[in-house]
Motif scaffolding. Structure first.
Motif, PDB file in Angstrom:
ATOM      1  N   THR A   1      43.216  47.300 -62.077  1.00 48.46           N
ATOM      2  CA  THR A   1      43.056  47.047 -60.444  1.00 48.46           C
ATOM      3  C   THR A   1      44.198  46.569 -59.979  1.00 48.46           C
ATOM      4  N   GLY A   2      44.848  47.115 -58.894  1.00 48.14           N
ATOM      5  CA  GLY A   2      45.900  46.674 -58.098  1.00 48.14           C
ATOM      6  C   GLY A   2      46.926  47.794 -57.896  1.00 48.14           C
ATOM      7  N   TRP A   3      48.057  47.320 -57.607  1.00 44.09           N
ATOM      8  CA  TRP A   3      49.151  48.163 -57.108  1.00 44.09           C
ATOM      9  C   TRP A   3      50.282  48.108 -58.256  1.00 44.09           C
TER      10      TRP A   3
ATOM     11  N   GLU B   1      50.381  42.379 -59.024  1.00 46.94           N
ATOM     12  CA  GLU B   1      49.640  41.615 -59.896  1.00 46.94           C
ATOM     13  C   GLU B   1      48.633  42.424 -60.462  1.00 46.94           C
ATOM     14  N   PRO B   2      47.875  42.050 -61.752  1.00 51.10           N
ATOM     15  CA  PRO B   2      46.471  42.395 -62.012  1.00 51.10           C
ATOM     16  C   PRO B   2      45.714  41.862 -60.929  1.00 51.10           C
TER      17      PRO B   2
ATOM     18  N   GLY C   1      47.202  51.606 -57.734  1.00 52.91           N
ATOM     19  CA  GLY C   1      46.709  51.262 -56.268  1.00 52.91           C
ATOM     20  C   GLY C   1      45.358  52.205 -55.950  1.00 52.91           C
ATOM     21  N   ASN C   2      45.299  52.961 -54.819  1.00 46.86           N
ATOM     22  CA  ASN C   2      44.152  53.379 -54.645  1.00 46.86           C
ATOM     23  C   ASN C   2      44.256  54.876 -55.058  1.00 46.86           C
TER      24      ASN C   2
END
Lengths: 395, 395
Positions: free
Chosen positions: A151-153, A157-158, A224-225
Motif C-alpha cells: 500500500t502506497g506509492w 514508504e509502506p 499507488g492507485n
C-alpha cells in the motif's frame, strides 16, 4: 423474527476486533451479553470521541448488546460465568492467548461444562504457533500480514490502510467461523474452538497479491492507485478533490478521449492499445489531469457516468456521511438514542436483508446495566442474591 | 462432518468479491456448484498469473468448488437452473443489479420456485438506491466509501489499499449475511434476499473514522502510519526494510529509551509524556530512526520483543510466504493439485476450527468438469439427456 433470534452470545471482547464481530451478531438479532469488569469496563469506554462524557467509540461498537459486569478473577465470578456458559451458544473473547486458560475458563474447561459451546477467539497471531504470545495491534497485523508493503506509492514508504482493517477483517472472519461452527453444533450437539488471528486475516485478504508471488516469484510492490494491467484505471485530480476513473477497455478509452474533446489521443501512437497506455501511463495521467482539474469532482463524475465510463469520487468522510445514496437510501448511518449521550449517529450495517430490515438500534449498555435482567432471565436469581453479588464486588 | 456439510450453493459469481465469498463456504464444506457460461466461463479464467496456461487467480479463488456450465440465456438453461434452485439452499451472484431479473431469474422469481432459497448478491452500490446501476469496481468502492481519503501521507495523495479490499470486505459481509439468513430459513422455512454493496462494506469498515466525523465534525485526513493518540506508534526504517513499533504507554517508552541506550530521552522535556511525544513526533521519529537504521528488521524485532515492546516487521510478500509462524504453524499457504497446472501453492483459510482442520483443498474445476455429476446427483438425468444438453449448447 430476526435472523439470529435466540442465539445467546457471551461476549468478553474489548476495544475493536471482537466487539466488531459481536456487533454484527447483535445487529442481526442475537442476544449478545457483553461481560465487563465491574467498575472498569471495556477500555474503549475511555476512548475519544465523547458525547456528554460517553465514548462514541464504545457506543457505536456495542449497540444492540446487553451489558453485564462479572469479576472473572474471583471464584464467585467464575461460577456465575460458567453457569451462563451452560445457557449460551457462543463465547467470544479477544484476550492475549493463555489469558482465559489462566482464569480456568479456556475452551478445554468450558467444553466440559457445555460440550455444545462455540468458543470464538480473536488475537494478533492466533492461539498456536511460535508467535502466539506476541501482542497484536491493528498496525502489527497490517505490517506482518503484508498489506503495508503493498500500500502506497512507488517512491514512498509502506503505508497503513486508513482504518483498522486488520481488526475489521479478523472480526469478519471470526463471525463467519462461529456462525458455521454453530450450524454444525446444532446438528451434532458438539461445539468447537474457532481461532482467528489478525495476521492470518490480513494474509487471507491479500489474495491475488499473494498469488502473484506464489506463482511468479515476483515480490508485489507499491504502485499507488494504478491498476497494473489496465490504463487509464487510476485516480485523477479535480478542482476540489480527486476521482477514480476505470476505463477498462479500448472502447471506454475512446469514449473518454471524445469526452475530453481530444480525439487525437485515440490514434496517438503512445496510447493506441492498452499495453502502450500502461507503458506510457505517467504521460497519459498528466494529459488527463490537465483536463480533469478544470472541473469539480461532482461535475466530472456526472460527465463520465453519463457516457458510461466507470468512475467515482474519492470521498472524504463528510461527503460519505451526506451522500444521498449511502446515507439515505442505503441507511449506512443510523440514529441511536443513549440514556446519557442522547441521540447520536452511528455507522449502519451493510448486510441488507429483505426480510430483516434493521430497526433503530438499541443503545449500547451502561456498565452493568442489564445485570439483574440477565441473572433473573438465565439463572433465575433472586433480588437479594443479586444484591449480595453486587455488594461482594462479584458483579 | 465439515461445518457446512450438506449446504448446497449455486454460485453464479465471477472474478473476485463473489467467488471469495463462495470460496469461504466451500472451504468449510458447503457443496458449492460454480455455474459458468459454456465455452467462456468466469472472466478470471483469463487473468494472470498463469501456471501451464491455467489462471492461478481463478484456481485460488475457486478451490473446493464443483464446476458446471449452463447457458442461462436459453430457455433450456433457465429450466435446468430453476430445477437446481429447488434442490439448493443458497444462490450467490455478483452481476450488475437487474441482470438476473432480465434473465427472469431474480429473487422474486426464484422464491416462487423455492421459498426457502437464500439469494445473496454482491454489487458495487447495492440493489436499490439512486446509484444502484453504476459499475462498481474495487477501486470505486475504496474511493466512494471513504477509505482512500484516509489512507496515505499528510502531504500526499489519497491512496488505494494494496489489495482489493472492498471486494474482500463485501465477500465477507455477504458470507455472514447468507449464513445468518440460512439459519433463519432452517427455522421458518422462508428465505430472503441478502444485498451487499462494495461501497457499504467499505463504509462499515471505516468504523471509528466515521465516528470521529459524526461526533466531532472533524474530517479525518491522512496521517501515514502514525496513530493519532499515541506516540511512538509508527513505522521506522531499518537497514533492510521497515518495522512498526507500538510503545503504547510511558513504561514502554522508557523501556525503548533504555534499549536505544538513550536514557536521557526519558527526561527530555520534549518527550516527557504522551501528549508531548505526539506534538513532537517528527523529531522523535528521526531520533528513533538514527538508531533503528543500524539494525536489520529481524535483529530489531528480536531486541524489541525481548524487552516486551510490541513490534512487527513490515513484511514484503516473500517474507510473509516464508514466515515459519504464518506459513508453517498457521498453514496460511497450502498445496493444491490441479489436473493441468499440477501442484501449486495457494492462500489458506484464516478460520482455524479445532474440529474442522482443513485438509488439502480440492482443485478448482475445469470448465464444466462436474456437469454429469451434478445433473445425475441432483436432477437424476440420464447420460443421453446430458449428451443432448451438451450438443444443444445448453451446458
Amino acid at each position: 423474527m430476526a435472523a439470529l433470534n435466540n442465539l445467546v452470545v457471551l461476549d468478553l471482547t474489548r476495544v475493536l476486533a471482537g466487539p466488531f464481530s459481536s456487533m454484527l451478531l447483535a445487529d442481526m438479532g442475537a442476544e449478545v451479553i457483553k461481560i465487563e469488569m465491574p467498575e472498569i469496563g471495556d477500555d474503549s469506554r475511555s476512548f475519544a470521541p465523547f458525547v456528554n462524557g460517553e465514548s462514541a467509540y464504545y457506543m457505536n461498537l456495542n449497540r444492540n448488546k446487553k451489558g453485564m459486569t462479572i469479576n472473572l478473577k474471583c471464584k464467585e465470578g467464575k461460577k456465575l460465568f460458567t453457569e451462563l456458559v451452560k445457557k449460551a451458544d457462543i463465547v467470544l473473547e479477544n484476550y492475549r492467548p493463555g489469558t482465559m486458560e489462566k482464569l480456568g475458563l479456556g475452551y478445554e474447561q468450558l467444553k466440559e461444562i457445555n460440550p455444545k459451546i462455540i468458543y470464538g477467539c480473536i488475537s494478533g497471531f492466533g492461539h498456536y504457533g511460535p508467535y502466539s504470545n506476541r501482542a497484536g495491534y491493528d498496525i502489527i497485523g497490517q505490517a506482518v500480514g503484508g498489506m503495508m508493503s503493498t500500500t502506497g506509492w512507488p517512491d514512498g514508504e509502506p503505508t497503513r490502510c486508513g482504518t483498522a482493517i486488520s481488526d475489521v477483517l479478523a472480526g469478519l472472519f471470526a463471525t463467519i467461523g462461529v456462525l458455521s461452527a454453530q450450524r454444525k453444533a446444532e446438528i451434532t450437539g458438539i461445539g468447537q474452538k474457532v481461532d482467528v488471528a489478525l495476521v492470518d486475516s490480513v494474509v487471507a485478504g491479500m489474495e491475488i497479491i499473494n498469488q502473484i508471488y506464489l506463482t511468479e516469484g515476483v515480490i508485489p510492490g507499491r504502485n499507488g492507485n494504478r491498476y497494473e494491467s489496465i490504463y487509464p484505471y487510476d485516480s485523477f485530480k479535480c478542482s476540489d478533490g480527486n476521482i477514480v476513473i476505470g476505463a477498462g477497455n479500448d472502447k471506454l478509452y475512446h469514449t473518454l478521449c471524445h469526452l475530453m474533446n481530444a480525439p487525437e489521443l485515440i490514434s496517438d501512437e503512445r496510447f493506441t492499445h492498452n499495453p502502450l497506455r500502461i507503458k506510457n501511463c505517467s504521460i497519459l495521467k498528466n494529459i488527463i489531469e490537465t483536463w480533469s482539474i478544470n472541473y469539480t469532482m461532482d461535475e466530472l463524475i456526472d460527465m463520465l457516468l453519463d457516457k458510461g465510463i466507470p468512475a467515482g469520487p474519492i470521498n472524504t468522510i463528510d461527503r460519505v456521511v451526506s451522500d444521498p445514496h449511502i446515507a439515505d437510501s442505503r441507511e449506512m448511518f443510523v440514529d441511536m438514542v443513549h440514556p446519557i449521550a442522547g441521540k447520536l449517529k452511528i455507522t449502519g450495517n451493510p448486510i441488507k436483508m429483505s426480510d430483516d430490515r434493521y430497526k433503530q438500534p438499541e443503545s449500547s449498555p451502561l456498565l452493568g446495566e442489564h445485570n439483574s435482567e440477565i441473572l433473573i432471565k438465565y439463572l433465575n436469581l433472586s433480588k437479594s442474591e443479586i444484591n449480595d453479588l453486587k455488594s461482594n464486588g462479584v458483579i
